[in-house]
Design a protein around this motif. Structure first.
Motif, mmCIF file in Angstrom:
data_model
loop_
_atom_site.group_PDB
_atom_site.id
_atom_site.type_symbol
_atom_site.label_atom_id
_atom_site.label_comp_id
_atom_site.label_asym_id
_atom_site.label_seq_id
_atom_site.Cartn_x
_atom_site.Cartn_y
_atom_site.Cartn_z
ATOM 1 N N GLU A 203 0.852 -1.190 0.000
ATOM 2 C CA GLU A 203 0.000 0.000 0.000
ATOM 3 C C GLU A 203 0.884 1.235 0.000
ATOM 4 O O GLU A 203 1.857 1.304 0.764
ATOM 5 C CB GLU A 203 -0.926 0.009 1.210
ATOM 6 N N PRO A 204 0.552 2.226 -0.820
ATOM 7 C CA PRO A 204 1.419 3.403 -0.926
ATOM 8 C C PRO A 204 1.669 4.110 0.395
ATOM 9 O O PRO A 204 2.799 4.520 0.669
ATOM 10 C CB PRO A 204 0.656 4.303 -1.914
ATOM 11 N N LEU A 210 8.823 2.975 -1.630
ATOM 12 C CA LEU A 210 8.722 2.162 -2.835
ATOM 13 C C LEU A 210 8.004 2.921 -3.939
ATOM 14 O O LEU A 210 8.391 2.854 -5.115
ATOM 15 C CB LEU A 210 7.985 0.858 -2.531
ATOM 16 N N PHE A 211 6.953 3.624 -3.571
ATOM 17 C CA PHE A 211 6.149 4.328 -4.571
ATOM 18 C C PHE A 211 6.787 5.658 -4.968
ATOM 19 O O PHE A 211 6.602 6.111 -6.104
ATOM 20 C CB PHE A 211 4.732 4.528 -4.047
ATOM 21 N N LEU A 494 0.582 10.914 4.066
ATOM 22 C CA LEU A 494 1.088 10.815 2.709
ATOM 23 C C LEU A 494 0.539 9.573 2.021
ATOM 24 O O LEU A 494 0.689 8.458 2.516
ATOM 25 C CB LEU A 494 2.619 10.761 2.729
ATOM 26 N N TYR A 495 -0.122 9.749 0.894
ATOM 27 C CA TYR A 495 -0.712 8.686 0.081
ATOM 28 C C TYR A 495 -1.883 7.980 0.776
ATOM 29 O O TYR A 495 -2.366 6.960 0.272
ATOM 30 C CB TYR A 495 0.324 7.619 -0.308
ATOM 31 N N VAL A 499 -2.132 7.721 -4.235
ATOM 32 C CA VAL A 499 -1.047 8.505 -4.821
ATOM 33 C C VAL A 499 -1.630 9.647 -5.638
ATOM 34 O O VAL A 499 -2.587 9.469 -6.393
ATOM 35 C CB VAL A 499 -0.158 7.614 -5.708
ATOM 36 N N GLY A 500 -1.060 10.839 -5.465
ATOM 37 C CA GLY A 500 -1.478 11.983 -6.260
ATOM 38 C C GLY A 500 -2.663 12.735 -5.709
ATOM 39 O O GLY A 500 -3.135 13.682 -6.341
ATOM 40 N N ASN A 501 -3.170 12.346 -4.535
ATOM 41 C CA ASN A 501 -4.292 13.055 -3.925
ATOM 42 C C ASN A 501 -3.732 14.133 -3.006
ATOM 43 O O ASN A 501 -3.141 13.838 -1.962
ATOM 44 C CB ASN A 501 -5.167 12.080 -3.140
ATOM 45 N N ALA A 502 -3.919 15.373 -3.395
ATOM 46 C CA ALA A 502 -3.326 16.484 -2.644
ATOM 47 C C ALA A 502 -3.997 16.713 -1.306
ATOM 48 O O ALA A 502 -3.431 17.365 -0.423
ATOM 49 C CB ALA A 502 -3.394 17.758 -3.491
ATOM 50 N N GLN A 503 -5.190 16.168 -1.122
ATOM 51 C CA GLN A 503 -5.937 16.429 0.103
ATOM 52 C C GLN A 503 -5.208 15.956 1.351
ATOM 53 O O GLN A 503 -5.189 16.624 2.381
ATOM 54 C CB GLN A 503 -7.304 15.731 0.025
ATOM 55 N N ASP A 504 -4.561 14.794 1.245
ATOM 56 C CA ASP A 504 -3.965 14.222 2.450
ATOM 57 C C ASP A 504 -2.654 14.886 2.856
ATOM 58 O O ASP A 504 -2.114 14.589 3.920
ATOM 59 C CB ASP A 504 -3.780 12.705 2.317
#
Length: 724
Positions: A203-204, A210-211, A494-495, A499-504
């Motif tokens: 999971e990211p 890793l991601f 983070l993540y 991935v790529g969701n700025a909300q978190d």
């Protein structure tokens, strides 16, 4: 479908630090007259045609000179009862303990004849009669690589290391939990557990580094694809390095030392196999899964083994293997994917029902977080009834016969499952309550004071949301636990949202991404929230034990790490501190009295399901499948044919050959369970199994003349169709 080449001549489950170790893997296979599998199933075959000896029947190595080779039988021949073949094993002598070889002495439990002192993971010779070592608080443990650590357990727990019996179940994690060789009593003993998330199902947010190395990766599917192409940096072997290092023996010892008594271990279906169109690292994680199970045994921890991924995806989440659409019992490939899922559930059930494992793995969670709102409640009930009957046909019915079967509430709420399959044998309802994702007002502060004033609204909210429903479900459904929850009262991390969701990682989240900024008031509030959650849920598994560091060596989702919370002071050092928290906060809930109906715990009536329910849900595949276009003819849905060799999970083995009294199992509990595995029908074209919700419905059977015979092989539906 296996993606291994024709030239692959042996199955080698490389143990950590022991790449040359090879292990035997008995497989149920068809005779030369049987129908073929179009993929390679790696089968141990002997040059001898003589019957199996009693020792071979028990799964012991056969005579030397045998070899491992893919099966290449011919399609179209008649189906016959499979036979069990065995392989002699070539083992490189090794000095370290690894999960895929063990000293194999007939399984027994013995509380006496132990020595206190230093544990070494170094095995003695098979012929030795060394007494098992028992280690208590302050003892020294020596790991397989020669490093040492001190076992800290102030709760009366002790580990047991028995070089002559790797299946010794004498250990216990603390004084209030029965050792593994004594019965766990649901309703009296309490689950205080933690997930080992992100180890075998990536999971990211758990393994961000890793991601970060592959910015385009959003799930294990895309990460595996990108890694495989990156041979310069090790290709997919990078994932095996993660298996080796992310969770160590010291982690498992620390879990026991934290007053916990269970772990929930998510695993992927590709521990068994993958098909050609799937990019995952096939089978490599299995020896590491065995390693964790053996560590759990050593420290007295029970395991809830959780099948976290399902072919086609049961929820569309990134931790199902692939982010996107749901193709399990949904859409054109829904039934076919369910066939594979049942096969993998069967294989795992066969392994953990063996006497060597049943005390360590008393619960099998057969599918993580299926999204019932998409798939349908009737459809899931039909599937769960099919899975229940299949598992109990393997294990037998009643207490002590195989694991409890855990199913997730599908995000429908506990009350939706009241009376579910009344009369079934030992089914547990699992729920995953997260305030971070349920629309709670997560801008409310948690750093508000000390004592009962700590935590602001959050402790009271946990009690009021969960306590009553959990207690009610113990009566209305039966055994109920929270397979996941966390300290995440908001969705910062983070993540955490992908991935790529700025909300978190928004500016409003900055405080929650870095625990070094947290003061004592903040930590007191988080601990009070944790205590309230634990008290409300009663039987629980925190998600998760460990969050890995980012590329700049920070823990960017600290609210989700039990280990970090212990180290820095916002997770209680003793889970028993939680008792009475909700009452002290003024949230009264009717407490469950600890008494279940007999059938719910394997007593009288277990397995005698209400005939009204079997009449309604006994048809399988389900009467209707979600996600199909209006007017679709369900009888034309693609399905697989059950003509492939079963890729059983290999048991541990050891050389030189142990005495004839050895019983280590062969990976397959029920010798009468000889059915073959699902595979594609040669010559038929299938839609993308992971992206078929919008695929065109087939208009004809494939092959056109196969419907009568194929339906007898697979299910009541035709075996396979071709899409148009």
């Amino acid at each position: 479908m296996s993606s291994r080449p024709d030239s692959f001549a042996e199955v080698s489950l490389a143990a950590p630090d022991t790449p040359s170790l090879k292990t035997s893997q008995p497989l149920w296979i068809s005779t030369p007259e049987a129908a073929t599998t179009p993929r390679h199933s790696f089968i141990y075959t002997s040059s001898s045609s003589s019957p199996l000896s009693p020792a071979q029947e028990k799964g012991n190595p056969g005579p030397s000179g045998e070899e491992i080779k893919p099966s290449h039988s011919k399609k179209g021949a008649k189906y016959v009862r499979p036979i069990l073949l065995s392989l002699s094993v070539v083992l490189v002598a090794v000095a370290v303990v690894v999960p895929v070889y063990f000293f194999v002495i007939k399984h027994h439990n013995h509380e006496s004849d132990m020595t206190n002192g230093t544990s070494s993971s170094e095995p003695s010779s098979v012929g030795s009669h060394a007494s098992p070592t028992r280690g208590e608080n302050g003892s020294t443990v020596t790991t397989s690589d020669g490093s040492t650590f001190t076992y800290n357990n102030p709760f009366g727990g002790y580990w047991v290391d028995d070089p002559n019996d790797p299946f010794n179940n004498d250990a216990r994690p603390n004084s209030w939990t029965p050792p593994l060789n004594q019965s766990w009593v649901w309703g009296q003993n309490k689950v205080n557990g933690v997930n080992i998330g992100g180890l075998f199902v990536l999971e990211p947010f758990i393994s961000p580094a890793l991601f970060e190395s592959y910015p385009e990766a959003i799930d294990e599917w895309s990460l595996s694809t990108l890694m495989a192409a990156d041979t310069v940096n090790g290709g997919l072997n990078q994932i095996e390095e993660h298996y080796k290092t992310f969770i160590t023996e010291q982690d498992i010892a620390e879990i026991a030392g934290a007053g916990l008594n269970w772990i929930r271990l998510p695993i992927p279906f590709w521990a068994i196999e993958k098909w050609d169109f799937e990019p995952f690292l096939e089978q490599v994680c299995w020896p590491y899964i065995l390693r964790v199970l053996q560590w759990a045994r050593k420290y007295g921890l029970r395991v809830n083994l959780d099948l976290h991924t399902i072919p086609g995806s049961q929820n569309g989440f990134n931790h199902s293997g692939k982010f996107g659409k749901i193709n399990f019992l949904n859409g054109v490939m829904g039934v076919a994917n369910a066939q594979r899922a049942l096969g993998y559930i069967r294989i795992i059930a066969e392994f953990i029902s063996q006497p060597e494992w049943r005390d360590v793995v008393p619960v099998f969670s057969i599918m993580n977080e299926a999204r019932v709102a998409v798939i349908g409640m009737d459809q899931m009930t039909s599937f769960y009834l099919q899975a229940h009957d299949m598992i109990r046909d393997i294990t037998g019915y009643g207490e002590g016969n195989g694991p409890y079967i855990a199913i997730h509430d599908g995000f429908q709420g506990l009350s939706s499952w009241a009376g579910f399959l009344e009369g079934s044998d030992r089914i547990i309802l699992d729920t995953h309550p997260y305030l971070a994702f349920d629309g709670s007002p997560n801008t409310e502060p948690i750093a508000t004071g000390t004592g009962l004033d700590a935590g602001g609204i959050w402790p009271t909210l946990a009690c009021s949301r969960w306590a009553t429903s959990m207690n009610t479900s113990q009566t209305a459904f039966g055994v109920t636990f929270a397979g996941e929850f966390s300290n995440g009262f908001n969705d910062c991390g983070l993540y955490l949202n992908g991935v790529g969701n700025a909300q978190d990682v928004a500016p409003s989240c900055s405080l929650f991404l870095d625990s070094s900024q947290w003061n004592d008031t903040m930590k007191a509030g988080l601990q009070q929230f944790a205590l309230a959650s634990m008290d409300a849920l009663q039987d629980w598994f925190f998600w998760t034990w460990k969050i890995g560091p980012t590329s700049n060596n920070t823990i960017a989702s600290p609210l989700w790490s039990y280990q970090l919370g212990l180290q820095q002071g916002w997770v209680p050092t003793d889970p028993r501190m939680a008792t009475g928290t909700c009452a002290a906060l003024g949230v009264a809930a009717q407490q469950f009295d600890g008494v279940y109906q007999p059938y719910q715990t394997g007593g009288p009536g277990a397995g005698t399901i209400n005939p009204v329910l079997t009449s309604s849900y006994g048809q399988y595949p389900p009467k209707s499948i979600s996600g199909l276009t209006a007017g679709a003819t369900q009888s034309l849905l693609p399905t697989y044919t059950s003509t492939s060799a079963i890729p059983t999970l290999p048991p541990p083995t050891f050389t030189p050959n142990p005495p004839s009294s050895v019983a280590i199992g062969n990976g397959w509990f029920d010798s009468s369970d000889t059915g073959l595995a699902a595979t594609e029908v040669a010559g038929c074209t299938y839609p993308n199994a992971w992206d078929a919700v919008s695929a065109a419905m087939p208009t004809a059977l494939c092959p056109p003349t196969a419907s009568a015979s194929a339906s007898a092989v697979v299910t009541s539906a035709p075996a396979v169709t071709t899409s148009s």
